[in-house]
Design a protein around this motif. Structure first.
Motif, PDB file in Angstrom:
ATOM      1  N   SER A  43       3.293  24.744 -27.943  1.00 51.35           N
ATOM      2  CA  SER A  43       1.963  24.825 -27.331  1.00 51.35           C
ATOM      3  C   SER A  43       0.878  24.993 -28.385  1.00 51.35           C
ATOM      4  CB  SER A  43       1.905  25.963 -26.305  1.00 51.35           C
ATOM      5  OG  SER A  43       2.178  27.225 -26.899  1.00 51.35           O
ATOM      6  N   LEU A  44       1.185  25.672 -29.487  1.00 46.23           N
ATOM      7  CA  LEU A  44       0.219  25.781 -30.575  1.00 46.23           C
ATOM      8  C   LEU A  44      -0.060  24.421 -31.192  1.00 46.23           C
ATOM      9  CD1 LEU A  44       1.160  29.009 -32.588  1.00 46.23           C
ATOM     10  CD2 LEU A  44      -1.036  28.509 -31.507  1.00 46.23           C
ATOM     11  N   ILE A  45       0.993  23.650 -31.392  1.00 44.74           N
ATOM     12  CA  ILE A  45       0.832  22.305 -31.952  1.00 44.74           C
ATOM     13  C   ILE A  45      -0.074  21.464 -31.056  1.00 44.74           C
ATOM     14  CG2 ILE A  45       2.041  20.142 -32.452  1.00 44.74           C
ATOM     15  CD1 ILE A  45       4.471  21.939 -33.271  1.00 44.74           C
ATOM     16  N   ALA A  46       0.197  21.516 -29.746  1.00 41.87           N
ATOM     17  CA  ALA A  46      -0.604  20.743 -28.804  1.00 41.87           C
ATOM     18  C   ALA A  46      -2.052  21.221 -28.786  1.00 41.87           C
ATOM     19  CB  ALA A  46       0.004  20.845 -27.402  1.00 41.87           C
ATOM     20  N   ALA A  47      -2.256  22.547 -28.848  1.00 38.69           N
ATOM     21  CA  ALA A  47      -3.612  23.093 -28.792  1.00 38.69           C
ATOM     22  C   ALA A  47      -4.414  22.723 -30.032  1.00 38.69           C
ATOM     23  CB  ALA A  47      -3.556  24.602 -28.619  1.00 38.69           C
ATOM     24  N   LEU A  48      -3.790  22.808 -31.203  1.00 39.63           N
ATOM     25  CA  LEU A  48      -4.497  22.474 -32.438  1.00 39.63           C
ATOM     26  C   LEU A  48      -4.792  20.984 -32.538  1.00 39.63           C
ATOM     27  CD1 LEU A  48      -2.570  24.787 -34.936  1.00 39.63           C
ATOM     28  CD2 LEU A  48      -4.916  25.079 -34.110  1.00 39.63           C
ATOM     29  N   ARG A  49      -4.025  20.169 -31.810  1.00 41.57           N
ATOM     30  CA  ARG A  49      -4.263  18.722 -31.810  1.00 41.57           C
ATOM     31  C   ARG A  49      -5.272  18.313 -30.743  1.00 41.57           C
ATOM     32  NH1 ARG A  49      -3.795  15.559 -35.557  1.00 41.57           N
ATOM     33  NH2 ARG A  49      -1.579  15.897 -35.945  1.00 41.57           N
ATOM     34  N   THR A  50      -5.195  18.951 -29.557  1.00 40.85           N
ATOM     35  CA  THR A  50      -5.994  18.486 -28.424  1.00 40.85           C
ATOM     36  C   THR A  50      -7.039  19.480 -27.930  1.00 40.85           C
ATOM     37  OG1 THR A  50      -4.477  19.367 -26.740  1.00 40.85           O
ATOM     38  CG2 THR A  50      -3.974  17.187 -27.654  1.00 40.85           C
ATOM     39  N   GLY A  51      -6.869  20.770 -28.244  1.00 35.33           N
ATOM     40  CA  GLY A  51      -7.788  21.774 -27.742  1.00 35.33           C
ATOM     41  C   GLY A  51      -7.397  22.327 -26.385  1.00 35.33           C
ATOM     42  N   LEU A  52      -6.218  21.948 -25.852  1.00 35.68           N
ATOM     43  CA  LEU A  52      -5.755  22.437 -24.560  1.00 35.68           C
ATOM     44  C   LEU A  52      -4.785  23.592 -24.748  1.00 35.68           C
ATOM     45  CD1 LEU A  52      -5.155  19.047 -22.683  1.00 35.68           C
ATOM     46  CD2 LEU A  52      -7.118  20.599 -22.486  1.00 35.68           C
ATOM     47  N   THR A  53      -4.954  24.645 -23.956  1.00 33.25           N
ATOM     48  CA  THR A  53      -4.121  25.845 -24.045  1.00 33.25           C
ATOM     49  C   THR A  53      -2.900  25.710 -23.136  1.00 33.25           C
ATOM     50  OG1 THR A  53      -5.149  27.042 -22.222  1.00 33.25           O
ATOM     51  CG2 THR A  53      -6.257  27.133 -24.368  1.00 33.25           C
ATOM     52  N   PRO A  54      -1.925  26.631 -23.246  1.00 33.41           N
ATOM     53  CA  PRO A  54      -0.731  26.556 -22.394  1.00 33.41           C
ATOM     54  C   PRO A  54      -1.036  26.622 -20.902  1.00 33.41           C
ATOM     55  CG  PRO A  54      -0.347  28.050 -24.223  1.00 33.41           C
ATOM     56  CD  PRO A  54      -1.794  27.703 -24.249  1.00 33.41           C
ATOM     57  N   THR A  55      -2.168  27.229 -20.531  1.00 31.03           N
ATOM     58  CA  THR A  55      -2.518  27.350 -19.119  1.00 31.03           C
ATOM     59  C   THR A  55      -3.289  26.147 -18.598  1.00 31.03           C
ATOM     60  OG1 THR A  55      -4.595  28.494 -19.644  1.00 31.03           O
ATOM     61  CG2 THR A  55      -2.612  29.852 -19.328  1.00 31.03           C
TER      62      THR A  55
END
Length: 223
Positions: A177-189
């Motif tokens: 989820s950190l990888i996705a957030a740092l790439r897209t700006g979307l959080t796990p929620t």
């Protein structure tokens, strides 16, 4: 950039010789980025995160210098900083540096993987995560005993949450989820980053190599 000490405005760093840094030498550039000192010897305000760039290698500096040279020159003149007395006295930064200047000192941890060490280099160095996510004292110096414990911008009105391993785990974060957030700006929620962190993703981390983001996530989840 708004702060408790005033509003700081970033300068023109295009290769324009009059309004940018076109008359700088490579040595001037290195001194500015790694040490926070202008070609004329005056100190930069620590709003410029030079402390975190101290770990950049000679190759890193050469690559950055080459990239800056390819930017089209601009004669744009930014507004002046809006910094009240006594903080507007730039030479006072020299006194500040005597007490609070702590350049990042990166040392490889031989007990950890190569990818973990790369992640630590990125997080503690050029990504300068601690600049926002570590609290500061009354003079704006970082509280290194509380690294990544979270901080607020005080009168500037922003808040940066803690990003220690424990805090991230409690918040439901994983490496993925950190990888996705740092790439897209979307959080796990499913929410999206706002404010300064949205800018970080949009203007910085979204451009990183996949390996770099993966390494950063590995380090953050195992500090």
């Amino acid at each position: 950039m708004a702060s408790d000490f005033g509003t700081f405005v970033s300068p023109n760093i295009t290769p324009d010789p009059e309004f940018g840094i076109g008359d700088w030498s490579f040595q001037d550039f290195v001194r500015a980025v790694r040490h926070g000192v202008a070609p004329d010897g005056s100190p930069y305000y620590p709003a410029f995160p030079f402390e975190f760039y101290a770990t950049l290698t000679d190759r890193d500096m050469a690559d950055m210098w080459a990239a800056v040279q390819e930017v089209p020159p601009s004669n744009f003149v930014p507004e002046e900083n809006e910094v009240p007395l006594p903080f507007s006295i730039r030479q006072g930064v020299k006194l500040w540096r005597n007490f609070f200047y702590e350049p990042v000192d990166y040392v490889v941890d031989e007990t950890k993987s190569t990818s973990w060490n790369r992640g630590r280099f990125m997080v503690e160095g050029p990504a300068h995560c601690a600049a926002c996510h570590t609290p500061r004292n009354f003079a704006g110096g970082l509280d290194t005993d509380a690294q990544f414990a979270g901080a607020s911008g005080g009168t500037a009105g922003w808040t940066a949450p803690p990003i220690t391993t424990e805090a991230l785990a409690e918040g439901g974060w994983t490496e993925e989820s950190l990888i996705a957030a740092l790439r897209t700006g979307l959080t796990p929620t499913g929410d999206a980053f706002g404010g300064a962190m949205a800018e970080v993703v949009h203007l910085s981390t979204s451009y990183l190599l996949d390996q770099h983001i993966e390494d950063m996530a590995e380090f953050l989840m195992d500090q």
